[in-house]
Design a protein around this motif. Structure first.
Motif, PDB file in Angstrom:
ATOM      1  N   THR A  38       0.396  -1.408  -0.130  1.00 19.41           N
ATOM      2  CA  THR A  38      -0.380   0.239  -0.181  1.00 19.41           C
ATOM      3  C   THR A  38       0.903   1.364   0.025  1.00 19.41           C
TER       4      THR A  38
ATOM      5  N   ARG B  75       0.902   5.666   0.717  1.00 20.11           N
ATOM      6  CA  ARG B  75       0.001   6.400   1.101  1.00 20.11           C
ATOM      7  C   ARG B  75      -0.268   7.660  -0.208  1.00 20.11           C
TER       8      ARG B  75
ATOM      9  N   GLY C 103      -3.399  11.317   1.369  1.00 21.25           N
ATOM     10  CA  GLY C 103      -2.354  10.775   2.127  1.00 21.25           C
ATOM     11  C   GLY C 103      -2.278  11.791   3.761  1.00 21.25           C
TER      12      GLY C 103
ATOM     13  N   THR D 212      -5.362   4.939   1.092  1.00 20.08           N
ATOM     14  CA  THR D 212      -4.559   4.625   0.809  1.00 20.08           C
ATOM     15  C   THR D 212      -5.061   4.199  -0.823  1.00 20.08           C
TER      16      THR D 212
END
Length: 160
Positions: free
Chosen positions: A95, A97, A103, A108
């Protein structure tokens, strides 16, 4: 690409996080002309990873976080970037951000990627069986271009 260029390229982390990232030891010796994507895991923070690409003449990087659980090695799974198949324990959910305010609010995006982030090498060297009758150099070039396009789509999602 220099260490400073790589650290400045990260679009989804703070300067402090970028400065604390452990870069590849062989950064200065990498064959930049043959790398569509530079990917690596941080040996000091095992769940951290990074991807850097050249985009519109400048490097763009994203900091990633690997899932802390692994899939079963008995399953066959495909990396969604280089489209190589592996046992489940060799692919991880990463993942990133999103950049900017999204973010900072915790948004994400994620995708399944080779756990070692070695997609650039695999795209050129691991030719699927159904493509082996074609010229390996041409297939490698096509797979590398496809990899770059898929990484670009992932970057677009991070930058939204």
């Amino acid at each position: 690409m220099t260490e400073q260029q790589v650290r400045r390229s990260f679009v989804n982390c703070s300067k402090g996080e970028a400065n604390s990232a452990t870069l590849p030891r062989d950064l200065a010796d990498l064959p930049w002309g043959e790398l569509e994507v530079l990917g690596w895991r941080d040996p000091k923070a095992p769940l951290r990873g990074y991807l850097v690409v050249q985009r519109e003449g400048r490097p763009v990087g994203v900091a990633l976080r690997a899932a802390d659980t692994r899939m079963s090695a008995r399953r066959t799974v495909m990396c969604l970037l280089c489209q190589s198949t592996h046992s489940g324990d060799a692919v991880s959910l990463f993942t990133a951000r999103r950049a900017g305010g999204a973010g900072r609010n915790g948004d994400t995006v994620g995708t399944y990627v080779c756990a070692d982030l070695g997609c650039a090498t695999r795209a050129r060297t691991e030719i699927p069986p159904w493509l082996r009758e074609r010229d390996p150099a041409q297939v490698g070039e096509e797979r590398a271009a496809d990899l770059l396009a898929r990484v670009g789509t992932f970057l677009d999602a991070v930058l939204r």
